[in-house]
Design a protein around this motif. Structure first.
Motif, PDB file in Angstrom:
ATOM      1  N   LYS A   1      18.098  52.871  56.131  1.00 14.77           N
ATOM      2  CA  LYS A   1      18.841  53.757  57.019  1.00 14.77           C
ATOM      3  C   LYS A   1      19.063  55.128  56.386  1.00 14.77           C
ATOM      4  N   GLY A   2      19.355  55.146  55.089  1.00 11.78           N
ATOM      5  CA  GLY A   2      19.557  56.417  54.413  1.00 11.78           C
ATOM      6  C   GLY A   2      18.304  57.255  54.403  1.00 11.78           C
ATOM      7  N   ALA A   3      17.162  56.621  54.109  1.00 16.07           N
ATOM      8  CA  ALA A   3      15.893  57.346  54.127  1.00 16.07           C
ATOM      9  C   ALA A   3      15.583  57.863  55.525  1.00 16.07           C
ATOM     10  N   GLY A   4      15.905  57.062  56.522  1.00 14.26           N
ATOM     11  CA  GLY A   4      15.680  57.496  57.905  1.00 14.26           C
ATOM     12  C   GLY A   4      16.516  58.701  58.262  1.00 14.26           C
ATOM     13  N   ARG A   5      17.757  58.748  57.765  1.00 10.25           N
ATOM     14  CA  ARG A   5      18.614  59.903  58.047  1.00 10.25           C
ATOM     15  C   ARG A   5      18.067  61.167  57.389  1.00 10.25           C
TER      16      ARG A   5
ATOM     17  N   PRO B   1      12.584  66.452  45.119  1.00 10.74           N
ATOM     18  CA  PRO B   1      13.786  65.669  45.443  1.00 10.74           C
ATOM     19  C   PRO B   1      13.722  65.013  46.814  1.00 10.74           C
ATOM     20  N   LEU B   2      12.959  65.570  47.751  1.00 10.62           N
ATOM     21  CA  LEU B   2      12.866  64.952  49.079  1.00 10.62           C
ATOM     22  C   LEU B   2      12.170  63.599  49.005  1.00 10.62           C
ATOM     23  N   ARG B   3      11.036  63.534  48.307  1.00  9.25           N
ATOM     24  CA  ARG B   3      10.349  62.249  48.168  1.00  9.25           C
ATOM     25  C   ARG B   3      11.210  61.255  47.386  1.00  9.25           C
ATOM     26  N   LEU B   4      11.898  61.749  46.364  1.00  6.39           N
ATOM     27  CA  LEU B   4      12.776  60.869  45.587  1.00  6.39           C
ATOM     28  C   LEU B   4      13.873  60.290  46.466  1.00  6.39           C
ATOM     29  N   ALA B   5      14.454  61.106  47.337  1.00  6.46           N
ATOM     30  CA  ALA B   5      15.507  60.612  48.228  1.00  6.46           C
ATOM     31  C   ALA B   5      14.970  59.537  49.164  1.00  6.46           C
ATOM     32  N   ILE B   6      13.754  59.735  49.688  1.00  7.79           N
ATOM     33  CA  ILE B   6      13.160  58.754  50.601  1.00  7.79           C
ATOM     34  C   ILE B   6      12.918  57.433  49.888  1.00  7.79           C
ATOM     35  N   GLU B   7      12.439  57.494  48.640  1.00  7.68           N
ATOM     36  CA  GLU B   7      12.124  56.273  47.908  1.00  7.68           C
ATOM     37  C   GLU B   7      13.363  55.575  47.371  1.00  7.68           C
ATOM     38  N   ALA B   8      14.408  56.352  47.054  1.00  6.22           N
ATOM     39  CA  ALA B   8      15.589  55.765  46.417  1.00  6.22           C
ATOM     40  C   ALA B   8      16.581  55.201  47.417  1.00  6.22           C
ATOM     41  N   LEU B   9      16.707  55.836  48.565  1.00  9.23           N
ATOM     42  CA  LEU B   9      17.719  55.404  49.534  1.00  9.23           C
ATOM     43  C   LEU B   9      17.260  54.167  50.287  1.00  9.23           C
ATOM     44  N   PRO B  10      18.190  53.333  50.726  1.00 13.40           N
ATOM     45  CA  PRO B  10      17.827  52.195  51.583  1.00 13.40           C
ATOM     46  C   PRO B  10      17.292  52.690  52.922  1.00 13.40           C
TER      47      PRO B  10
END
Length: 344
Positions: free
Chosen positions: A123-127, A112-121
């Motif tokens: 700024k979201g991925a940076g957070r 889920p961590l990699r998915l969050a990085i790839e899915a979020l824009p």
């Protein structure tokens, strides 16, 4: 309303636990159901975002997250394990192992961590990356620290008033569920994610060693529970044990044996997952090295004739080779290639 209160009020009326009832007895656990819905919804949203953006996401990861992760959470909190955990110790023991070992493994295989990085824009991925690199998270997920947290959580549950109190207090029982799940995820998710969530020295061989060590450590609670002379939550189970149940001491031994068996069974697929990641990383590195070798060995033409050439040499431009990078760079890979050429 959670099914715990219902279970506590109806412990005397529970029928004998047969294989058919073990498969067919279910109860609703609202907090667990909400957590499953939230995690599943976020994961599904992330997969859709990645695919709509033109990316790909492995169906195998989605299945692991859904079936082993969320499915394990549902079984632990709403199946016959939850129905009978207030009258028998062994269902509670199996339930807890599902929450701190099997469910985290399924969630981690979904990455889920990699998915969050790839899915979020951006700024979201940076957070997300900022949170993962924060001091608190780094400390809690640091190798051996996270292992100690899992071991400490299990020993605290069984050898303090925590478990006995949770059997009486519904909200504390739900908190115990979350506590076990969080402790397991702190170790498993950083080890299996493709994001850099661990220190740089924690490469695949080190991770494999950590998983092997964790498999040994995870056996400790089961051994202790199985051989412990004092009954765990003994007053509760002696009072609520139905007439058809085994002796309470024997029930505890069954629970400890189940904990030990499941912990050792989980260690194998966990280790295999690390070895598969290791093999993939080696293939990627080998492919990159081959491309670099092909590029660096491409002959180039000399713009002028070399002075003082031997008699009979061509007057035209001669083909020479650029010195390959492994003859000039000082690193481990270059040294290894130089040694191989020396042996040849």
């Amino acid at each position: 309303m959670s099914g715990h209160a219902t279970a506590v009020g109806a412990v005397g009326s529970l029928p004998e636990l047969t294989p058919a009832r073990a498969l067919g007895s279910w109860q609703l656990d609202v907090p667990a159901l909400i957590l499953i819905a939230v995690l599943g919804g976020l994961y599904g949203w992330g997969v859709l975002r990645v695919r709509r953006a033109g990316g790909t996401w492995s169906p195998g990861r989605t299945l692991a997250f859904t079936l082993l992760g969320l499915g394990g959470l549902a079984v632990a909190t709403m199946s016959s394990l939850a129905v009978y955990d207030h009258v028998l110790f062994w269902p509670a023991a199996v339930q807890n192992v599902l929450l701190d070992l099997i469910t985290p493994l399924g969630l981690a295989l979904g990455d889920p961590l990699r998915l969050a990085i790839e899915a979020l824009p951006g700024k979201g991925a940076g957070r997300v990356q900022k949170v993962m690199s924060g001091r608190v998270v780094r400390l809690l997920t640091f190798p051996l620290v996270s292992t100690a947290l899992v071991l400490g959580t299990e020993l605290t549950v069984y050898f303090t008033p925590y478990f006995a109190t949770a059997l009486r207090v519904g909200w504390l029982h739900e908190l115990m569920y979350l506590h076990l799940l969080a402790a397991g995820c702190l170790f498993v998710v950083p080890v299996l994610t493709r994001e850099e969530a661990l220190p740089k020295w924690c490469n695949h061989p080190v991770r494999a060693a950590l998983v092997f060590l964790d498999g040994i450590i995870d056996a400790v609670p089961g051994l202790v529970v199985m051989t412990h002379g004092t009954l765990i939550a003994g007053a509760w189970y002696l009072h609520h044990a139905p007439t058809w149940s085994p002796d309470v001491q024997h029930d505890q031994q069954i629970g400890g044996g189940a904990m030990l068996s499941i912990a050792e069974l989980v260690a194998l697929p966990f280790l295999l997952a690390i070895l598969v990641q290791w093999a993939r990383a080696e293939r990627v590195q080998a492919a990159a090295l081959d491309r670099r070798l092909d590029r660096d060995l491409t002959p180039v033409a000399s713009p002028v004739s070399a002075p003082g050439r031997a008699e009979g040499a061509s007057d035209g431009a001669e083909a020479v080779r650029v010195r390959p990078w492994w003859e000039t760079e000082q690193n481990e890979v270059a040294s290894r290639i130089r040694r191989q050429h020396g042996e040849d």
